[in-house]
Scaffold this active site. Structure first.
Site, PDB file in Angstrom:
ATOM      1  N   HIS A 100      41.456  38.153  37.542  1.00 39.15           N
ATOM      2  CA  HIS A 100      40.863  38.671  36.307  1.00 39.15           C
ATOM      3  C   HIS A 100      41.805  38.286  35.235  1.00 39.15           C
ATOM      4  O   HIS A 100      42.855  38.300  35.174  1.00 39.15           O
ATOM      5  CB  HIS A 100      40.586  40.097  36.614  1.00 39.15           C
TER       6      HIS A 100
ATOM      7  N   GLU B 266      43.384  46.807  37.214  1.00 42.21           N
ATOM      8  CA  GLU B 266      42.770  47.841  38.150  1.00 42.21           C
ATOM      9  C   GLU B 266      43.991  48.108  39.149  1.00 42.21           C
ATOM     10  O   GLU B 266      44.900  47.640  39.080  1.00 42.21           O
ATOM     11  CB  GLU B 266      41.655  46.912  38.728  1.00 42.21           C
TER      12      GLU B 266
ATOM     13  N   HIS C  91      44.217  37.835  44.159  1.00 33.24           N
ATOM     14  CA  HIS C  91      44.176  38.876  45.077  1.00 33.24           C
ATOM     15  C   HIS C  91      42.754  38.889  45.880  1.00 33.24           C
ATOM     16  O   HIS C  91      41.935  38.205  45.301  1.00 33.24           O
ATOM     17  CB  HIS C  91      44.182  40.382  44.476  1.00 33.24           C
TER      18      HIS C  91
ATOM     19  N   ARG D  61      36.545  33.397  40.429  1.00 30.56           N
ATOM     20  CA  ARG D  61      36.720  33.233  41.855  1.00 30.56           C
ATOM     21  C   ARG D  61      37.412  31.842  42.305  1.00 30.56           C
ATOM     22  O   ARG D  61      36.819  31.106  41.775  1.00 30.56           O
ATOM     23  CB  ARG D  61      35.065  33.543  42.555  1.00 30.56           C
TER      24      ARG D  61
END
Length: 319
Positions: free
Chosen positions: A103, A120, A178, A198
């Site tokens: 991200h 996050e 990740h 992605r």
């Protein structure tokens, strides 16, 4: 008006990698065999959470914030974010591996997508034996090495794979490559953002033979090529709020609850409780509200204290 703990209707998301544990483990009313996510609290456009209980039932989160911003969000939150709810809360069931992804930070996300970045954290609620997460690089890398490995479909050889167990906590800063591995159920707390780059999707295709979109070029200047320590060690003192992840965007503690504890709000902020195990109740002004594993509760900033009772494990989140 009198403010009370708020629950919201789950927003269920079908995913190519999803399964049925949101029902079997968390008791969500899913309708497919590939439900991957339950968005518990969201103001992402077109996915705004709707209140499920009490006087404010059927109003969405943006609407109740507009009714009384300070009572819902708190003064300190409004100072930083205006009337915008700044976090997104999810439960995730990965039957199969998620894509390898990352991200962007606030600066890139604002410039490219008019969005927040996506810092996050993950709390592992359930993990099949041998389940793992992919997080960051095994050793410091660089753009050239990364491009070569990606082109040869050998990206995983650069990345760190970590076997996980129930109760593990991970903090993922923006730019960290990740993937959640198959067999894991996770509670996720993140900035309000749905921007994901992605990188690799295991060559999967849908029923029409189409692969999902990759974001190879966008990702290049968003990647942190250095190693990172994502796993967070924390204490588990019973009936206390144990520090786990405290960052610029949110603060999360774990409460192992056995019996009763007095709870005081964090000044100037709402609090969200995610029940990751067991059952508990919040008693606010002589009224008790009951919850179970898989429930997410928003305590508006106007609620200054409560009695928490039960046998449960709770994530306590505020700004």
């Amino acid at each position: 008006m009198k403010f009370y703990p708020l629950q919201f209707q789950p927003i269920l998301k079908d995913r190519i990698w999803g399964g049925t544990k949101l029902k079997s483990v968390l008791n969500k009313e899913i309708t497919t065999e590939t439900t991957g996510e339950s968005w518990e609290l969201s103001t992402v456009p077109n996915d705004v959470s709707v209140v499920a209980n009490g006087e404010l039932k059927d109003k969405n989160l943006n609407e109740i914030i507009e009714l009384s911003p300070e009572a819902i969000l708190g003064k300190e939150v409004i100072k930083r974010f205006g009337n915008q709810f700044p976090l997104l809360f999810k439960f995730i069931d990965a039957k199969e591996d998620l894509s390898i992804q990352l991200h962007p930070n606030d600066e890139l996300a604002k410039k490219r997508h008019n969005s927040f970045g996506k810092t996050e954290m993950w709390y592992v609620m359930q993990a099949d034996k041998g389940s793992r997460l992919v997080i960051g690089f095994k050793k410091d890398s660089n753009k050239e090495e990364y491009i070569e490995k990606l082109a040869n479909k050998d990206l995983l050889s650069l990345l760190d794979e970590i076997e996980v167990n129930e109760g593990d906590v991970f903090f993922l800063e923006t730019g960290t490559i990740h993937a959640i591995g198959g067999g894991v159920v996770i509670a996720e707390i993140q900035q309000t953002s749905d921007v994901t780059y992605r990188l690799y999707d295991w060559d999967r295709v849908d029923i029409n033979g189409n692969g999902r979109e990759l974001h190879t070029d966008l990702a290049l200047d968003a990647i942190n090529f250095n190693t990172t320590k994502a796993k967070i060690d924390y204490q588990q003192k019973v009936n206390e709020s144990n520090k786990t992840v405290h960052c610029d965007y949110f603060k999360t503690n774990v409460i192992p609850l056995e019996g009763k504890m007095n709870w005081k709000a964090h000044k100037g902020s709402f609090t969200v409780f995610m029940c990751t195990q067991g059952e508990f109740s919040l008693e606010v002004e002589n009224t008790a509200y009951s919850y179970k594993m898989g429930d997410t509760v928003l305590a508006p900033a106007a609620i200054e204290k409560a009695m928490i009772t039960g046998n449960a494990n709770l994530l306590e989140v505020w700004i």
